[in-house]
Scaffold this motif. Structure first.
Motif: not given
Length: 310
Positions: A291-306
């Motif tokens: 679930v922690s990998a799905c934090d889209t709200f903190s992602a700076r670049n939505l094209d490249s998930p952390p």
């Protein structure tokens, strides 16, 4: 994704028919395919997808055109039936989602999973978010914690938008809508309405996170055993299965829909994310199961998930 032929499920998990007593004023969230036809109309005619969906799902007119009767989906008790019949496939997918999220959500977030209601309908239905028609596509209503599906949409996804017709393409849509229910439980779903449009908007981040949650289900679905049988509902995923899911995710990307409908791409009108983004976030959930990998709200670049460890 194929269900084990010997998998068993008790009937009654999925309801059929109208919900009755719809309330106005809240907007349902479309998902893997939710709101797709409405979005296309909005792009063609210059409207706001959110407001158009609100008009369809926010009406309080219950003048008899909506079926208020409900029942449960029966005769869907074996994996063989799920592999052969689309309604049964939805039923088994929901059972598999329940098993995965009951196992994973609490340990990963501290929030115990509460099963959503799931309802199949045809034509039109009254919901906690108001009256809706099949034109909205599959959607999740936070007001009544229910995911709604008219399964005829799966063929629309193939015929009009070029998705694969494979089973995991359909199961992805179901998993995405239940992903919105997970967001509802975790308190994130309201971010879509607070920031409803644009390439970096809350709406896009909510949809991409639901894609990621669908990937988490795919990660665990063929491993976590059904508590009733001791074996997983599903056979192990194949490369073809993953291509099916990616095909569905790609077909409902904002850029692809805009290009097909108007001949141009306008990120300022995005509500769901691009085809590449939707695929990338599904794969993030699938590869990590976290679930922690799905934090889209903190992602700076939505094209490249952390990148996170598996």
């Amino acid at each position: 994704m194929t269900f084990r032929e010997g998998a068993r499920m008790q009937p009654g998990r999925v309801s059929v028919g109208g919900s009755g007593g719809g309330k106005g004023g809240k907007i349902a969230l479309g998902g893997g395919a939710g709101g797709l036809v409405i979005l296309v109309l909005a792009l063609l005619f210059g409207g706001d997808p959110g407001s158009i969906l609100g008009q369809l799902s926010g009406s309080t007119d219950n003048s008899g055109q909506y079926d208020s009767g409900t029942g449960t989906l029966e005769n869907c008790e074996t994996g063989a039936q799920a592999n052969a019949q689309v309604d049964c496939r939805v039923n088994f997918t929901v059972g598999s989602l329940d098993t995965v999220w009951e196992s994973e959500l609490g340990p990963q977030t501290g929030v115990a999973y509460v099963q959503p209601e799931v309802r199949l309908f045809s034509g039109s239905i009254s919901t906690g978010c108001g009256n809706a028609t099949s034109a909205v596509g599959p959607f999740y209503c936070p007001a009544d914690s229910t995911a709604y599906f008219d399964t005829s949409f799966f063929q629309v996804l193939v015929d009009r938008f070029g998705s694969s017709g494979g089973p995991l393409a359909q199961e992805y849509v179901v998993a995405h809508e239940v992903g919105h229910h997970i967001q509802n439980q975790l308190g994130d779903i309201g971010r879509a309405q607070a920031d409803p449009q644009g390439a970096e908007s809350g709406a896009v981040r909510v949809e991409l996170q639901a894609d990621c949650y669908a990937g988490i289900w795919a990660h665990h679905a063929a491993v976590i055993p059904d508590p009733n049988t001791g074996e997983p509902f599903l056979e192990p995923l194949t490369d073809t299965d993953i291509r099916d899911a990616l095909s569905a995710a790609s077909s409902v990307g904002d850029d692809r829909i805009q290009q097909a409908s108007s001949g141009r791409v306008n990120p300022e009108g995005w509500t769901h994310g691009s085809s590449d983004q939707r695929q990338a976030w599904f794969l993030t959930g699938y590869r990590t199961g976290q679930v922690s990998a799905c934090d889209t709200f903190s992602a700076r670049n939505l094209d490249s998930p952390p990148a996170l460890p598996r």
